[in-house]
Design a protein around this motif. Sequence first.
Motif, PDB file in Angstrom:
ATOM      1  N   PHE A 193     -29.314 -15.463 -23.442  1.00  0.00           N
ATOM      2  CA  PHE A 193     -28.997 -14.938 -24.773  1.00  0.00           C
ATOM      3  C   PHE A 193     -29.692 -15.737 -25.877  1.00  0.00           C
ATOM      4  CE2 PHE A 193     -25.237 -12.728 -22.845  1.00  0.00           C
ATOM      5  CZ  PHE A 193     -25.592 -11.453 -23.256  1.00  0.00           C
ATOM      6  N   PRO A 194     -29.593 -17.065 -25.915  1.00  0.00           N
ATOM      7  CA  PRO A 194     -30.297 -17.810 -26.971  1.00  0.00           C
ATOM      8  C   PRO A 194     -31.813 -17.616 -26.954  1.00  0.00           C
ATOM      9  CG  PRO A 194     -28.578 -19.169 -26.026  1.00  0.00           C
ATOM     10  CD  PRO A 194     -28.663 -17.942 -25.175  1.00  0.00           C
ATOM     11  N   THR A 195     -32.423 -17.616 -25.756  1.00  0.00           N
ATOM     12  CA  THR A 195     -33.884 -17.500 -25.726  1.00  0.00           C
ATOM     13  C   THR A 195     -34.349 -16.133 -26.216  1.00  0.00           C
ATOM     14  OG1 THR A 195     -33.816 -16.841 -23.382  1.00  0.00           O
ATOM     15  CG2 THR A 195     -34.204 -19.183 -23.880  1.00  0.00           C
ATOM     16  N   LEU A 196     -33.603 -15.089 -25.932  1.00  0.00           N
ATOM     17  CA  LEU A 196     -33.998 -13.762 -26.393  1.00  0.00           C
ATOM     18  C   LEU A 196     -33.658 -13.538 -27.866  1.00  0.00           C
ATOM     19  CD1 LEU A 196     -33.082 -11.435 -23.370  1.00  0.00           C
ATOM     20  CD2 LEU A 196     -35.343 -12.194 -24.091  1.00  0.00           C
ATOM     21  N   LEU A 197     -32.487 -14.006 -28.299  1.00  0.00           N
ATOM     22  CA  LEU A 197     -32.081 -13.788 -29.688  1.00  0.00           C
ATOM     23  C   LEU A 197     -32.948 -14.568 -30.665  1.00  0.00           C
ATOM     24  CD1 LEU A 197     -28.178 -13.830 -29.370  1.00  0.00           C
ATOM     25  CD2 LEU A 197     -29.713 -11.852 -29.465  1.00  0.00           C
ATOM     26  N   SER A 198     -33.443 -15.745 -30.256  1.00  0.00           N
ATOM     27  CA  SER A 198     -34.244 -16.586 -31.151  1.00  0.00           C
ATOM     28  C   SER A 198     -35.730 -16.284 -31.082  1.00  0.00           C
ATOM     29  CB  SER A 198     -34.019 -18.070 -30.825  1.00  0.00           C
ATOM     30  OG  SER A 198     -32.687 -18.449 -31.095  1.00  0.00           O
TER      31      SER A 198
ATOM     32  N   THR B  94     -45.238  -6.187 -29.095  1.00  0.00           N
ATOM     33  CA  THR B  94     -44.218  -7.226 -29.139  1.00  0.00           C
ATOM     34  C   THR B  94     -43.147  -6.853 -30.159  1.00  0.00           C
ATOM     35  OG1 THR B  94     -45.466  -8.501 -30.782  1.00  0.00           O
ATOM     36  CG2 THR B  94     -45.829  -9.032 -28.455  1.00  0.00           C
ATOM     37  N   PHE B  95     -41.985  -7.464 -30.015  1.00  0.00           N
ATOM     38  CA  PHE B  95     -40.845  -7.096 -30.855  1.00  0.00           C
ATOM     39  C   PHE B  95     -39.833  -8.236 -30.818  1.00  0.00           C
ATOM     40  CE2 PHE B  95     -40.438  -5.551 -26.547  1.00  0.00           C
ATOM     41  CZ  PHE B  95     -39.187  -6.000 -26.159  1.00  0.00           C
ATOM     42  N   THR B  96     -38.794  -8.111 -31.623  1.00  0.00           N
ATOM     43  CA  THR B  96     -37.670  -9.037 -31.580  1.00  0.00           C
ATOM     44  C   THR B  96     -36.472  -8.310 -30.974  1.00  0.00           C
ATOM     45  OG1 THR B  96     -36.865  -8.407 -33.772  1.00  0.00           O
ATOM     46  CG2 THR B  96     -38.494 -10.203 -33.664  1.00  0.00           C
ATOM     47  N   ALA B  97     -35.448  -9.074 -30.621  1.00  0.00           N
ATOM     48  CA  ALA B  97     -34.246  -8.460 -30.074  1.00  0.00           C
ATOM     49  C   ALA B  97     -33.593  -7.541 -31.104  1.00  0.00           C
ATOM     50  CB  ALA B  97     -33.270  -9.536 -29.620  1.00  0.00           C
ATOM     51  N   ALA B  98     -33.704  -7.881 -32.382  1.00  0.00           N
ATOM     52  CA  ALA B  98     -33.130  -7.034 -33.428  1.00  0.00           C
ATOM     53  C   ALA B  98     -33.853  -5.700 -33.503  1.00  0.00           C
ATOM     54  CB  ALA B  98     -33.195  -7.745 -34.777  1.00  0.00           C
ATOM     55  N   GLU B  99     -35.157  -5.703 -33.238  1.00  0.00           N
ATOM     56  CA  GLU B  99     -35.938  -4.470 -33.293  1.00  0.00           C
ATOM     57  C   GLU B  99     -35.716  -3.586 -32.072  1.00  0.00           C
ATOM     58  OE1 GLU B  99     -39.730  -6.182 -35.901  1.00  0.00           O
ATOM     59  OE2 GLU B  99     -39.682  -6.403 -33.710  1.00  0.00           O
ATOM     60  N   ARG B 100     -35.458  -4.207 -30.923  1.00  0.00           N
ATOM     61  CA  ARG B 100     -35.181  -3.441 -29.701  1.00  0.00           C
ATOM     62  C   ARG B 100     -33.997  -4.086 -28.982  1.00  0.00           C
ATOM     63  NH1 ARG B 100     -39.222   0.292 -28.672  1.00  0.00           N
ATOM     64  NH2 ARG B 100     -38.133   0.830 -26.757  1.00  0.00           N
ATOM     65  N   PRO B 101     -32.774  -3.873 -29.509  1.00  0.00           N
ATOM     66  CA  PRO B 101     -31.600  -4.535 -28.908  1.00  0.00           C
ATOM     67  C   PRO B 101     -31.322  -4.116 -27.473  1.00  0.00           C
ATOM     68  CG  PRO B 101     -30.942  -2.899 -30.549  1.00  0.00           C
ATOM     69  CD  PRO B 101     -32.424  -3.057 -30.676  1.00  0.00           C
ATOM     70  N   GLU B 102     -31.901  -2.982 -27.031  1.00  0.00           N
ATOM     71  CA  GLU B 102     -31.669  -2.539 -25.655  1.00  0.00           C
ATOM     72  C   GLU B 102     -32.212  -3.531 -24.635  1.00  0.00           C
ATOM     73  OE1 GLU B 102     -35.246  -0.151 -27.249  1.00  0.00           O
ATOM     74  OE2 GLU B 102     -33.333  -0.932 -27.981  1.00  0.00           O
ATOM     75  N   ILE B 103     -33.078  -4.444 -25.071  1.00  0.00           N
ATOM     76  CA  ILE B 103     -33.605  -5.451 -24.148  1.00  0.00           C
ATOM     77  C   ILE B 103     -32.476  -6.332 -23.625  1.00  0.00           C
ATOM     78  CG2 ILE B 103     -34.089  -7.285 -25.819  1.00  0.00           C
ATOM     79  CD1 ILE B 103     -36.430  -6.162 -22.963  1.00  0.00           C
ATOM     80  N   LEU B 104     -31.384  -6.415 -24.398  1.00  0.00           N
ATOM     81  CA  LEU B 104     -30.250  -7.239 -23.991  1.00  0.00           C
ATOM     82  C   LEU B 104     -29.358  -6.531 -22.978  1.00  0.00           C
ATOM     83  CD1 LEU B 104     -29.258  -8.668 -27.494  1.00  0.00           C
ATOM     84  CD2 LEU B 104     -30.651  -9.768 -25.741  1.00  0.00           C
ATOM     85  N   ASP B 105     -29.609  -5.249 -22.739  1.00  0.00           N
ATOM     86  CA  ASP B 105     -28.825  -4.525 -21.739  1.00  0.00           C
ATOM     87  C   ASP B 105     -29.306  -4.818 -20.320  1.00  0.00           C
ATOM     88  OD1 ASP B 105     -27.268  -3.333 -23.685  1.00  0.00           O
ATOM     89  OD2 ASP B 105     -28.593  -1.597 -23.883  1.00  0.00           O
ATOM     90  N   LEU B 106     -30.502  -5.400 -20.206  1.00  0.00           N
ATOM     91  CA  LEU B 106     -31.012  -5.770 -18.890  1.00  0.00           C
ATOM     92  C   LEU B 106     -30.176  -6.897 -18.305  1.00  0.00           C
ATOM     93  CD1 LEU B 106     -34.824  -5.748 -19.711  1.00  0.00           C
ATOM     94  CD2 LEU B 106     -33.590  -4.045 -18.380  1.00  0.00           C
ATOM     95  N   LEU B 107     -30.272  -7.078 -17.010  1.00  0.00           N
ATOM     96  CA  LEU B 107     -29.542  -8.137 -16.339  1.00  0.00           C
ATOM     97  C   LEU B 107     -29.873  -9.478 -16.975  1.00  0.00           C
ATOM     98  CD1 LEU B 107     -27.630  -8.485 -13.892  1.00  0.00           C
ATOM     99  CD2 LEU B 107     -29.652  -8.968 -12.507  1.00  0.00           C
ATOM    100  N   MET B 108     -28.831 -10.192 -17.419  1.00  0.00           N
ATOM    101  CA  MET B 108     -29.040 -11.453 -18.127  1.00  0.00           C
ATOM    102  C   MET B 108     -29.280 -12.586 -17.137  1.00  0.00           C
ATOM    103  SD  MET B 108     -29.009 -11.402 -21.493  1.00  0.00           S
ATOM    104  CE  MET B 108     -30.192 -10.080 -21.277  1.00  0.00           C
TER     105      MET B 108
ATOM    106  N   ILE C 127     -41.243 -10.858 -28.363  1.00  0.00           N
ATOM    107  CA  ILE C 127     -40.899 -10.552 -26.977  1.00  0.00           C
ATOM    108  C   ILE C 127     -41.824  -9.437 -26.512  1.00  0.00           C
ATOM    109  CG2 ILE C 127     -39.084  -9.753 -25.391  1.00  0.00           C
ATOM    110  CD1 ILE C 127     -37.032 -10.696 -27.480  1.00  0.00           C
ATOM    111  N   ALA C 128     -42.278  -9.506 -25.275  1.00  0.00           N
ATOM    112  CA  ALA C 128     -43.085  -8.440 -24.680  1.00  0.00           C
ATOM    113  C   ALA C 128     -42.474  -8.061 -23.340  1.00  0.00           C
ATOM    114  CB  ALA C 128     -44.532  -8.887 -24.504  1.00  0.00           C
ATOM    115  N   THR C 129     -42.847  -6.898 -22.832  1.00  0.00           N
ATOM    116  CA  THR C 129     -42.332  -6.430 -21.548  1.00  0.00           C
ATOM    117  C   THR C 129     -43.479  -6.045 -20.634  1.00  0.00           C
ATOM    118  OG1 THR C 129     -42.141  -4.136 -22.299  1.00  0.00           O
ATOM    119  CG2 THR C 129     -40.211  -5.551 -22.589  1.00  0.00           C
TER     120      THR C 129
END
Length: 733
Positions: free
Chosen positions: A189-194, A144-158, A198-200
């Motif tokens: 964006f809010p659900t991922l940033l807060s 698991t991680f946060t968006a700050a630790e793996r910001p590439e998660i935000l590159d996926l289709l929002m 997060i897991a994949t």
Amino acid sequence: MPRFSIIVPVFKVQGFLRECLDSVLGQSYADFEVVAVDDCSPDGCGAILDEYAERDPRVHVMHLPENVGLGRARNAGMPHATGDYLMFLDSDDTLTPGALRAIADRLMETRDPDVLVFDYARSYWWGGTRRNALAQVLAEAAGTFTAAERPEILDLLMVVWNKAYRRDYVTGHGFSFPPGYYEDTPWTFPTLLSAGRIATLDRICLLYRQRRQGNILSTTSRKHFDIHDQYERVFAYVDAHPELDRWRPYLHRKMGEHCLDILAKPDRLPASAKGAFFRRTAELFHRHRTREPVPAALRVLEGGYASYRARQRATAAGDALGLRAGQVRRSAAGRIKRGWSWVHAQRSLDPNLAVYSAFSHRGVLGDPAAIDRAARDLAPHIRGVWVVNPEQVEHLPPDIEYVLPGSLAYRQVTARATYFVNNVNWPGSLVKRPGSVHIHTHQGTPLKYMGTDLRGKPGARQGVDVPGMLHRADRWDYSLVANRHSELVWDRVYPCHFTSVRTGSPRNDVLVNAKPDGGGAFRLRHGIPEDHTVVLYAPTRRDHVRGGHVEGFDLARFAEDLGEGHTLVVRLHPSLADGPARGMGLTELHRRGVLVDATDEPHVEEVMLASDALVTDYSALMFDYANLDRPIVVHADDWGAYRASRGTYVDITANAPGQVSRSYRELAWLFASGCWRDADATSLRAGFRARFCEFDDGQAARRVVRTLMLGEPDAAVSIPAPSAGDCAVPTST
């Protein structure tokens, strides 16, 4: 309390709704509820929902008195959800088989994260399927991680529908959907940033239907202006949460890119509204600008709409000029190459030059590779050159000489080579010179229809130019066969000018001469204990199914049912290796150690040597595997459909190399009872081997070199003439 609450907003999708609901209710994992929200749909959707609710108590239906739109329909369903996790499924999309089980397992493995992001594939109306292009982002994330630790998660289709959200996390933060188009943006964006955790899940759990019409985002409308309000909501959320202030530059850039992408789409905005959309975007971009430098691609938003249009026209003109210049360069290069080819064609053939290729230039593989190895030993004076695609170069053994297809070096060696060895047709541009020797090895014993027989199977021959195929096959001098069945089939379905040679299959020499530790390297590489019984599952492609892949049974369940001391190894058909088939669960099961995915193993012979038994449906691999004299089980649960769509030369259920199962229950019983390797299985295998492995004696590659390259006439296999009616081949209808 169920594990999942699946919220399904419904509006004007009566043609797709049943498929959507069936994909959920048919899941092997049953601990869920469906909260279906009828958004005052004017068609028959409401009645369909009521029908399903009456039939299945897990389906709960809400009928809204007025249409509120996609986002607010989801909001209406959330208070009625009682599951640990919320999932949102659009009513024209579908879950893939086993998706909920995989999601539940991953949630348990990662100890209930706030958000789980899983993979999806686009399912197009014309029949194509394409996996998410950024699937690697999911594969690379461990734990698991946060968006700050793996910001590439935000590159996926929002989007909202490729995630599972812990309900307590959603309610605790008060997340909800706004009205309007692009409602996923101020939710995702809010659900991922807060999210604190997060897991994949690197598995395709959802098929995202791309409709020809009716898709909101492909509708030309001023409603696409809603994107501006949605990003305003994202920035308002950041304003209310100062700890997220570091994300402003990223969101500023993302907003500019998203809006310019909408503007560039030809079918999103009315032409009369594009100027206003640009100005609204530029105003928003200026208002939320940070101290970070503006990326070059977004600087256009600092000017006016006229400048933007001029830049668009210049880009289009540049693209056209580039296209024309490329055509001119290719034409000139073609003339030069043809000139070189003509010059070399005037020179005599090199009697000591052989050119090899396998599987459309995919590497040093199969029968051609076995022949090349034998030639290096028996005829070292013959120079062997391989034709390989650029992406395969790094995987070549260091002592392999190669050329790239279409290159000048390729034209030089093909113009002068005496020997050509391939298991598929050479391209039509290759001219056969008098005196050259073309050796065609094929790709195994034919079970399914090939060559001219494809004319009677329009589905199977889709994209296949049969006359062109035969024209290229006219260059063959020799056709290698491993049995009389193959000889009769190839002679009839390829009415060309070759001579059949009963050499056996060169690639099978390693199987015939197998040593007890032949598959040791494979087992060691994949961490398979020495004392484990390895079961290889090798399904083939289906021509009558979109995408070609069929999940014959639950692989995780089969691996579990095999029990302790067993390892399941799966190898998909090569044509499915780069498609979405592996993302339907195989990749994830491999990562978790449930099974071994051997699809990418370049040498299938090594995979076979490492296994103790083969389970297949209708793969020609069974004919090769029989040389090992190890148990084979044919899983023929859709034999009728396969035979009708593709056509087969042998009823493999009546002339099987071992036991036959027609359901998963039968398959599991065969292994649980031990019948997969009993006396009946052994007897069936013996008859099968006698018929289809008759020329394979472990010397095929050497025989090809001695007979067809060195001209030793006594090197061919001596086989008695067949008796009347022996190995008769049915004709196509």
